[in-house]
Structures are given as C-alpha cells and as structure tokens.
Design a protein around this motif. Structure first.
Motif, PDB file in Angstrom:
ATOM      1  N   ALA A   1       0.821  -1.214   0.000  1.00  0.00           N
ATOM      2  CA  ALA A   1       0.000   0.000   0.000  1.00  0.00           C
ATOM      3  C   ALA A   1       0.854   1.262   0.000  1.00  0.00           C
ATOM      4  CB  ALA A   1      -0.934  -0.001   1.208  1.00  0.00           C
ATOM      5  N   MET A   2       2.137   1.134   0.341  1.00  0.00           N
ATOM      6  CA  MET A   2       2.998   2.312   0.350  1.00  0.00           C
ATOM      7  C   MET A   2       3.120   2.930  -1.039  1.00  0.00           C
ATOM      8  SD  MET A   2       4.824   4.652   1.421  1.00  0.00           S
ATOM      9  CE  MET A   2       4.182   4.240   3.015  1.00  0.00           C
ATOM     10  N   LEU A   3       3.010   2.105  -2.094  1.00  0.00           N
ATOM     11  CA  LEU A   3       3.124   2.626  -3.454  1.00  0.00           C
ATOM     12  C   LEU A   3       1.763   2.872  -4.089  1.00  0.00           C
ATOM     13  CD1 LEU A   3       6.098   0.427  -4.721  1.00  0.00           C
ATOM     14  CD2 LEU A   3       6.138   2.869  -4.203  1.00  0.00           C
ATOM     15  N   ALA A   4       0.705   2.927  -3.265  1.00  0.00           N
ATOM     16  CA  ALA A   4      -0.623   3.233  -3.785  1.00  0.00           C
ATOM     17  C   ALA A   4      -0.720   4.717  -4.132  1.00  0.00           C
ATOM     18  CB  ALA A   4      -1.703   2.863  -2.766  1.00  0.00           C
ATOM     19  N   SER A   5      -1.628   5.021  -5.041  1.00  0.00           N
ATOM     20  CA  SER A   5      -1.859   6.411  -5.432  1.00  0.00           C
ATOM     21  C   SER A   5      -2.881   7.036  -4.483  1.00  0.00           C
ATOM     22  CB  SER A   5      -2.381   6.465  -6.872  1.00  0.00           C
ATOM     23  OG  SER A   5      -2.838   7.765  -7.190  1.00  0.00           O
ATOM     24  N   LEU A   6      -2.459   8.054  -3.740  1.00  0.00           N
ATOM     25  CA  LEU A   6      -3.346   8.784  -2.826  1.00  0.00           C
ATOM     26  C   LEU A   6      -3.155  10.279  -3.079  1.00  0.00           C
ATOM     27  CD1 LEU A   6      -1.979   6.209  -0.944  1.00  0.00           C
ATOM     28  CD2 LEU A   6      -3.925   6.928   0.417  1.00  0.00           C
ATOM     29  N   PRO A   7      -4.035  10.905  -3.846  1.00  0.00           N
ATOM     30  CA  PRO A   7      -3.806  12.293  -4.267  1.00  0.00           C
ATOM     31  C   PRO A   7      -3.888  13.312  -3.138  1.00  0.00           C
ATOM     32  CG  PRO A   7      -5.971  11.516  -4.968  1.00  0.00           C
ATOM     33  CD  PRO A   7      -5.242  10.325  -4.449  1.00  0.00           C
ATOM     34  N   ASN A   8      -4.539  12.960  -2.017  1.00  0.00           N
ATOM     35  CA  ASN A   8      -4.726  13.935  -0.940  1.00  0.00           C
ATOM     36  C   ASN A   8      -4.135  13.439   0.384  1.00  0.00           C
ATOM     37  OD1 ASN A   8      -6.355  15.670  -2.660  1.00  0.00           O
ATOM     38  ND2 ASN A   8      -7.977  14.145  -2.421  1.00  0.00           N
ATOM     39  N   LEU A   9      -3.038  12.727   0.309  1.00  0.00           N
ATOM     40  CA  LEU A   9      -2.431  12.140   1.499  1.00  0.00           C
ATOM     41  C   LEU A   9      -1.917  13.234   2.440  1.00  0.00           C
ATOM     42  CD1 LEU A   9      -1.564   9.546   2.945  1.00  0.00           C
ATOM     43  CD2 LEU A   9       0.562   9.611   1.625  1.00  0.00           C
ATOM     44  N   LYS A  10      -2.368  13.171   3.718  1.00  0.00           N
ATOM     45  CA  LYS A  10      -1.985  14.189   4.704  1.00  0.00           C
ATOM     46  C   LYS A  10      -1.360  13.615   5.969  1.00  0.00           C
ATOM     47  CE  LYS A  10      -3.556  17.411   2.046  1.00  0.00           C
ATOM     48  NZ  LYS A  10      -2.585  18.251   1.296  1.00  0.00           N
ATOM     49  N   LEU A  11      -1.416  12.284   6.136  1.00  0.00           N
ATOM     50  CA  LEU A  11      -0.810  11.665   7.311  1.00  0.00           C
ATOM     51  C   LEU A  11      -0.453  10.227   6.990  1.00  0.00           C
ATOM     52  CD1 LEU A  11      -0.071  11.563  10.366  1.00  0.00           C
ATOM     53  CD2 LEU A  11      -2.467  10.956  10.818  1.00  0.00           C
ATOM     54  N   LEU A  12       0.755   9.827   7.398  1.00  0.00           N
ATOM     55  CA  LEU A  12       1.228   8.447   7.248  1.00  0.00           C
ATOM     56  C   LEU A  12       1.457   7.843   8.633  1.00  0.00           C
ATOM     57  CD1 LEU A  12       3.758   8.923   4.354  1.00  0.00           C
ATOM     58  CD2 LEU A  12       2.236   6.977   4.477  1.00  0.00           C
ATOM     59  N   ILE A  13       0.928   6.631   8.838  1.00  0.00           N
ATOM     60  CA  ILE A  13       1.095   5.932  10.113  1.00  0.00           C
ATOM     61  C   ILE A  13       1.666   4.544   9.824  1.00  0.00           C
ATOM     62  CG2 ILE A  13      -0.079   4.959  12.121  1.00  0.00           C
ATOM     63  CD1 ILE A  13      -2.192   7.190  11.786  1.00  0.00           C
ATOM     64  N   ILE A  14       2.773   4.198  10.474  1.00  0.00           N
ATOM     65  CA  ILE A  14       3.409   2.893  10.290  1.00  0.00           C
ATOM     66  C   ILE A  14       3.383   2.170  11.633  1.00  0.00           C
ATOM     67  CG2 ILE A  14       5.399   1.667   9.349  1.00  0.00           C
ATOM     68  CD1 ILE A  14       4.196   3.732   7.444  1.00  0.00           C
ATOM     69  N   ASP A  15       2.484   1.199  11.769  1.00  0.00           N
ATOM     70  CA  ASP A  15       2.376   0.438  13.011  1.00  0.00           C
ATOM     71  C   ASP A  15       3.437  -0.664  13.034  1.00  0.00           C
ATOM     72  OD1 ASP A  15       1.329  -0.325  15.465  1.00  0.00           O
ATOM     73  OD2 ASP A  15      -0.078  -1.737  14.559  1.00  0.00           O
ATOM     74  N   GLU A  16       3.965  -0.952  14.229  1.00  0.00           N
ATOM     75  CA  GLU A  16       5.027  -1.961  14.384  1.00  0.00           C
ATOM     76  C   GLU A  16       6.160  -1.688  13.393  1.00  0.00           C
ATOM     77  OE1 GLU A  16       4.659  -3.644  16.898  1.00  0.00           O
ATOM     78  OE2 GLU A  16       2.571  -4.172  17.213  1.00  0.00           O
ATOM     79  N   GLU A  17       6.665  -0.465  13.423  1.00  0.00           N
ATOM     80  CA  GLU A  17       7.617  -0.013  12.400  1.00  0.00           C
ATOM     81  C   GLU A  17       8.902  -0.829  12.376  1.00  0.00           C
ATOM     82  OE1 GLU A  17      10.705   1.905  12.559  1.00  0.00           O
ATOM     83  OE2 GLU A  17      10.909   1.362  14.669  1.00  0.00           O
ATOM     84  N   HIS A  18       9.181  -1.547  13.452  1.00  0.00           N
ATOM     85  CA  HIS A  18      10.414  -2.332  13.531  1.00  0.00           C
ATOM     86  C   HIS A  18      10.347  -3.613  12.722  1.00  0.00           C
ATOM     87  CE1 HIS A  18       7.701  -4.336  16.333  1.00  0.00           C
ATOM     88  NE2 HIS A  18       8.423  -5.420  16.124  1.00  0.00           N
ATOM     89  N   ASP A  19       9.153  -4.007  12.283  1.00  0.00           N
ATOM     90  CA  ASP A  19       8.958  -5.347  11.744  1.00  0.00           C
ATOM     91  C   ASP A  19       9.691  -5.542  10.417  1.00  0.00           C
ATOM     92  OD1 ASP A  19       7.522  -7.693  10.424  1.00  0.00           O
ATOM     93  OD2 ASP A  19       6.557  -7.638  12.390  1.00  0.00           O
ATOM     94  N   PRO A  20      10.476  -6.630  10.285  1.00  0.00           N
ATOM     95  CA  PRO A  20      11.205  -6.875   9.024  1.00  0.00           C
ATOM     96  C   PRO A  20      10.279  -7.145   7.840  1.00  0.00           C
ATOM     97  CG  PRO A  20      11.469  -8.733  10.540  1.00  0.00           C
ATOM     98  CD  PRO A  20      10.817  -7.637  11.320  1.00  0.00           C
ATOM     99  N   SER A  21       8.999  -7.430   8.090  1.00  0.00           N
ATOM    100  CA  SER A  21       8.066  -7.666   6.984  1.00  0.00           C
ATOM    101  C   SER A  21       7.865  -6.432   6.118  1.00  0.00           C
ATOM    102  CB  SER A  21       6.701  -8.122   7.528  1.00  0.00           C
ATOM    103  OG  SER A  21       6.809  -9.345   8.216  1.00  0.00           O
ATOM    104  N   TYR A  22       8.242  -5.272   6.602  1.00  0.00           N
ATOM    105  CA  TYR A  22       8.132  -4.058   5.786  1.00  0.00           C
ATOM    106  C   TYR A  22       9.166  -4.022   4.665  1.00  0.00           C
ATOM    107  CZ  TYR A  22       4.676  -1.848   8.834  1.00  0.00           C
ATOM    108  OH  TYR A  22       3.529  -1.541   9.531  1.00  0.00           O
ATOM    109  N   LYS A  23      10.136  -4.935   4.699  1.00  0.00           N
ATOM    110  CA  LYS A  23      11.141  -4.983   3.631  1.00  0.00           C
ATOM    111  C   LYS A  23      10.756  -6.060   2.623  1.00  0.00           C
ATOM    112  CE  LYS A  23      14.949  -3.815   1.554  1.00  0.00           C
ATOM    113  NZ  LYS A  23      16.322  -4.038   2.038  1.00  0.00           N
ATOM    114  N   GLN A  24      10.550  -5.646   1.375  1.00  0.00           N
ATOM    115  CA  GLN A  24      10.248  -6.577   0.293  1.00  0.00           C
ATOM    116  C   GLN A  24      11.483  -7.443   0.025  1.00  0.00           C
ATOM    117  OE1 GLN A  24       7.507  -7.107  -1.450  1.00  0.00           O
ATOM    118  NE2 GLN A  24       8.208  -8.221  -3.224  1.00  0.00           N
ATOM    119  N   GLN A  25      11.287  -8.740  -0.187  1.00  0.00           N
ATOM    120  CA  GLN A  25      12.415  -9.657  -0.324  1.00  0.00           C
ATOM    121  C   GLN A  25      12.593 -10.214  -1.733  1.00  0.00           C
ATOM    122  OE1 GLN A  25      14.872 -10.304   1.941  1.00  0.00           O
ATOM    123  NE2 GLN A  25      13.874  -8.608   2.986  1.00  0.00           N
TER     124      GLN A  25
END
Length: 676
Positions: A251-275
């Motif tokens: 979803a990070m590469l989704a198109s959001l024309p009016n994005l005003k806030l980003l929230i990353i829950d469990e930011e430490h998680d290695p799953s956020y890195k594409q392998q």
C-alpha cells in the motif's frame, strides 16, 4: 490532425523508456494524453500496457522506428506527478528500472489489454455510498501522554517524523485513530494511510476504524485480496473517495492524491522490507514520501528498530513516549526466567510452566505458548546410522508434518511421504528430533485433556479468511491454551490472556545474523505484551511471562525482565558503532545464483574488481547461509561505506559494469539488506 509523441515506460528489466506516436484520430473524442496515464502499446509481437512519463511535441527517434499507440486509458484519472516522483525515487535509490517500480505497483487488472475489469470496477465504485462528512464514534478519554502524542502529530507543520515509543498495551492504536480523526476533520479532502506489517493484523484494526468512522470509505490493500477486489479498493484510494487506506507494505506505493498523514504500526517489523523484485523498505519510503509531501509521519512500536531509535536519540525524529498501559489497572506482566539446566522439561514443558497453566485454567483465564517453529518436528532421524531427513534440493531439513503424513521443505516446497524405515539402513524406529507447534499441540492435549487447545500458524491458517476466524475464536473465549508462532506475537488484544510462555528462544542468541538479538528481543517483548492487557482484578494475580532458556544470565533476558528497551538498544547501538555496522554504515548486497556454487563465487570475485571503488569496502564473496534452494546454489558479496551518496554512486556504476559482464549467473543487488 493533432499529433504528439509519448515517452512511456514498460514493466521490463530494461532501464530505458520508449517513444511512441499518438494522433487525435487514434482516440475517440480527441482527448489529449497526459503524463501519468496508462496506454495500450505494441511492443515487439505483443500488446502491452505502459505508463506515460512525458508528452512531447518532438522526438529524436527516426519516424520509421516510431510505432503508434493503440489506446489511451482516458477512463482512469492520471496518476499524479507526485506519485511518479515517488516511483522515480524508489527506482533510483533501490537501483531498479523505473518500469519495474511503477507498473508492478498497480493492480494486475489495471494492466490488462482488455479494460472490462476496469470498467466494471469504475461502475461499481460510482454506486458505492459515501458520506463526505466525518462523524466519528465515541472516543475513549486519552491519558496525558496519549494526548501529547496526538497533539504533536496534528499540530505539526510540514514534514514531521515522529517515533511513538510505547509499551505494549499503552494505547498506540488509539493515538493512531484520534490523530486520524483530527486530520480528517481539519482537512475536508484529506487521506490517511495506515500500514501494518502482516495481513492477519488488518481485520482487527479495520474493525476499529469502521466502528470509529461510520459511513467513511475505507480501502484495504494487501496481497491476500482477489484481483477484482484489490482493483476496486485501489481505485477508491486513487480517486480520493477512500479517506482512510489500510494495508501492508504494497500500500505504500498506492496512489493517494490527498495524502496528509502516514502511520506505520510496528515499524520495527522486518516484513516491511520486500524480499524479491524491488527490494524496498515500506517504512523508509514512508518517511521519504512524508518529506516529499511535507506532512507528518508517525512510526509506532514498543521495540523500535535500531535505525529509528538512533534517529530519535539524535533528534532527527521527534520521540513520543507512552510509559503506562492505557487501560486503568492494567499492568505490565511479570517476566520470569526458567533455567532449563536446573528444571528439566518433559515434552518441552517444565513443571513450573505446567503448574502455571493449571492455575490459569482453574481461574478461567487463557494461556499462550509461543514457539516460532511450525510443523511437528524440525527433522526425522535414524538413531542406528545417523540418517536425517534432508531436502535433496536445499541445504535444509525436511520438516515432519505428522498430521499430513508428510516430510516437507519450508524453502522449496518439496514433499515426501514419511518413510516406513530408514532409507539407508532399514531401521524402522525413526525418531522426530526437536518440536514444532504441531508436536507441542499434541503434548498439551495429553497434559491437559479437558482444556481447549488451539494452534495458530501458517499451516492452520492457509485458507482465505481462516486466520481472522481463528483469532475471533480466541477473542470469543473459545480457547483455553493458544499455541502460536510469530503470527500471534504482535498487535492482537486478547482481553482474557494472563499467561505467556516462550519456548526454545535460545537459537537466535548465537545466530551469525547480527540483527538476530534485536529481532529476538522485539519478538519476546511483543509476545509478552499479549498478557495482562485488561484491568487486573483487585487481589488477583498479576499476569506473567515465563521464558524457558539454557542461558538465564544472558543480558538480553535481563533487559527483557526489566521491560528495559532503552538500555538494551543503547548497548546494541554501541556494539554496532564499534563494529561499523548499520545504522553507522551503509550497505549493498550482491547475490549470485548458479547451478554450481563455484560458478557463483567466481562471478562474485570478478564483480569485486570490475569497478573502481574508492571509499567503498568490498568484502570477500561467501556462500549464503541457506546455500542451496531448489537446486540452485547461492552466494553473496557485501559492499559497505560510511557515506550513503558514495555507496549509491558506486552501485550505479557497478550495476552498469555487471550488466556488461558475460555470465549465465543470475544476480541481483539489494540496497540496505536486512538478511545477510
């Protein structure tokens, strides 16, 4: 007749763009194409979909070599220049062709030559009811620390990175929801993107969002969705109709024309890195995207990544702390260590743990046993000759799955029936070594025959919707003893869970991966946080966490017992700095795959000297930890630098040289690798 030229990119490994010709007569209505639109094109003998980068009045390509556009997708609003800029940054930073970033980020149905799926989705989206005004449901009263965190996020002006460091159960989700509510109330067209690391965490958070924002359009985006469903949700985000978008890293590469806030829950998680493919970090791209749009980004965790923690300590991120649990009278569990050298286990369970489970059963409370190893046993072995169930295609063991009567490789998928006798000596007395979640489930059923024992892992939740249904059973109180892998370790709010036990965590203490201790601490702290999230009854026993280990004096376990992440992180950062490791060093990893390991190593040796590298440290090529997977041998070469720009410049030149090398070796370069 109006004629222009279109510069487009395609989903190909070619790091180049292509020019095409477009005439007004080609498109019904004569609408001019624009950058960010999709177009159907002839490419070789195929018809493909490309993305317009630029509309030009002239081109340097000879007219005889130009081909005509087949169709422009005018029915789809153009992707914004900001989205294109995000893709360009990702392509440049992670050293991939732009087409391999932009096109795969779009739903598959959007890239089909026939537009039937797109037209249906657009019609369906138009009929969906949307309530423009935000009417939040009742909001719980925030404690002072939560209120300060919400105020800091909402009152920020321009780019503002915040690290929300809160103990498990401290109400980080409530900070997310109330920050979202205030942003949406302040800005009528605003959109908020909330990322979670795993698909199974979306249903719980989605239910919270829907209850808090009735009538507000919410889109969810993750790889577990059917393509038609994903297209509809993507369109809702792209057109701005979805005010809140909830998803995993894609979803990070989704198109959001009016994005005003980003929230990353469990930011430490290695799953956020594409392998695979574009090996991007969704967390890092979130910070860059917030900087690009000059908006706040909120990174939340009870155990932040060392990269984020170091930035907070150096004031590059604003540190927001939640020191207490949000629910009144809910206290952190007491963490105790069980020394396996003194207390010998039976079937993996010590007597102290068995007694603790019995106590919770008597009180009608739930217990969680955490074992991050699925299957029945890691290996099947013959005591007579030493044979073990190795995978014939990988440097791994075949895992025993007793219920399926199968030996299964968790790396290449190879399956075999359990042999009746040893293939080497004929011994019929084959023994399982070690234990996985299935064997633990069997043992618990024998120890506690009246208890409702339930297992949640990748094997038990393979079917769509099964994970959500499984967690619902736990929440509904239909489970007494829960067995789980890392799937249960984070994000879930089990109100009646008062005992957590961690079995066999010691292997990570001696891993060659320098991140192993960081990940183990996070894992244990997260799973410990599932206990005692509800208010403690007056006079009742505090919730507890029992960790069975052979190394009770290890500093990691002492920090865990004290719930002391800051001191643990301080010591780890000092070690990393002394050893010249991230976040004090920047890295890129060249992987090579070949039928023979010698071929891969030879390629890497040649790669190590093919490009000038002043200021760059190039390590010796070595086999990967998992050397052979699916009959392919793998090796790697690590390059490092104290300067990120210097490393980027080197890798760019290096890749050009690698492409010119004549070799049948399959290779790839990863920036900021997390698994070395």
């Amino acid at each position: 007749m109006k004629q222009v030229y279109l510069r487009v990119v395609l989903d190909t490994p070619l790091d180049t763009s292509f020019d095409y010709c477009w005439s007004a007569a080609d498109d019904e209505g004569g609408l001019l194409p624009q950058a960010g639109q999709l177009v159907a094109l002839p490419f070789g003998r195929q018809e493909v979909v490309g993305l317009i980068l630029e509309v030009m009045a002239e081109t340097d390509v000879p007219p005889a070599k130009l081909r005509d556009v087949l169709a422009v997708r005018h029915e789809l609003p153009a992707l914004s220049s900001q989205w294109l800029e995000l893709c360009r940054f990702a392509a440049e930073y992670y050293q991939r062709p732009l087409g391999e970033v932009a096109l795969p980020a779009l739903p598959k149905n959007l890239k089909a030559i026939k537009t039937i799926s797109l037209q249906r989705a657009i019609k369906k989206l138009a009929k969906l009811p949307v309530q423009d005004d935000v009417r939040p449901g009742p909001e719980p009263r925030l404690n002072p620390e939560q209120q300060a965190a919400v105020d800091a996020v909402v009152q920020a002006r321009g780019f503002a990175p915040h690290l929300l460091f809160g103990v498990t159960g401290s109400g980080k989700t409530e900070v997310y929801l109330q920050s979202t509510a205030r942003i949406l109330a302040q800005l009528p067209d605003a959109q908020v993107l909330i990322l979670v690391p795993e698909i199974n965490l979306t249903p719980q958070l989605e239910s919270h969002i829907r209850a808090r924002f009735p009538g507000l359009m919410l889109s969810t985006l993750h790889s577990g969705m059917a393509e038609g469903e994903r297209l509809l949700h993507w369109l809702a985000a792209h057109t701005g109709r979805a005010r809140i978008v909830l998803g995993t890293r894609l979803a990070m590469l989704a198109s959001l024309p009016n994005l005003k806030l980003l929230i990353i829950d469990e930011e430490h998680d290695p799953s956020y890195k594409q392998q695979e493919g574009l090996r991007y970090s969704a967390r890092d791209l979130a910070v860059w995207r917030a900087h690009q749009l000059a908006i706040p980004v909120l990174l939340g965790s009870a155990t932040p990544s060392l990269e984020s923690w170091q930035r907070a300590q150096t004031r590059r991120y604003n540190l927001l702390e939640l020191r207490e649990r949000a629910v009144q009278n809910a206290v952190l569990p007491i963490i105790k260590i069980i020394n396996l050298e003194k207390e010998k286990p039976s079937e993996g369970l010590t007597q102290r743990l068995i007694n603790a489970i019995n106590l919770r059963l008597e009180k009608g409370e739930q217990s969680l046993l955490f074992l991050n190893r699925r299957g029945y046993a890691p290996v099947l072995a013959c005591d007579a000759c030493g044979w073990i169930s190795d995978c014939s295609r990988c440097t791994a063991h075949l895992v025993l799955h007793k219920g399926d009567h199968r030996l299964r490789c968790h790396h290449c998928g190879l399956e075999q029936r359990i042999p009746r006798a040893c293939p080497t000596c004929g011994n019929i007395d084959l023994q399982p070594l070690g234990r996985g979640t299935q064997r633990l489930e069997e043992s618990l059923a024998a120890f506690f025959p009246a208890a409702r024992v339930f297992r949640i892992d990748a094997d038990s939740t393979r079917l769509k919707g099964s994970a959500a249904a499984a967690f619902e059973r736990v929440h509904a109180g239909e489970v007494d003893i829960l067995i789980g892998t890392q799937m249960v370790a984070k994000g879930h709010d089990f109100k009646n869970l008062t005992l957590v036990a961690a079995l066999n965590p010691d292997a990570a203490l001696f891993s060659q991966d320098y991140r192993a201790s960081e990940r183990l601490f996070a894992q244990l702290m997260q799973v410990a946080g599932r206990a005692g999230r509800a208010a403690q009854a007056e006079g009742g026993n505090a919730s507890e966490v029992l960790v069975q280990t052979r190394y009770p004096d290890h500093p990691l376990y002492h920090a865990l017992m004290a719930h002391n992440y800051p001191d643990f992180a301080k010591d780890l950062l000092a070690e990393r700095q002394q050893a010249h490791m991230p976040p004090f060093m920047y890295q890129a990893l060249l992987r090579a795959e070949a039928r023979e390991l010698e071929t891969a190593i030879a390629f890497l040796k040649q790669a190590a000297v093919c490009t000038e590298h002043q200021g760059i440290m190039i390590n010796d090529p070595i086999p990967m930890t998992m050397t052979r997977v699916a009959n392919v041998d793998r090796a790697q070469l690590l390059v490092e630098s104290v300067s990120r720009p210097a490393l980027q410049a080197f890798v760019k030149a290096w890749i050009a040289d690698l492409r010119s090398m004549k070799s049948r070796v399959r290779w790839s370069v990863e920036i900021d690798p997390v698994d070395i």
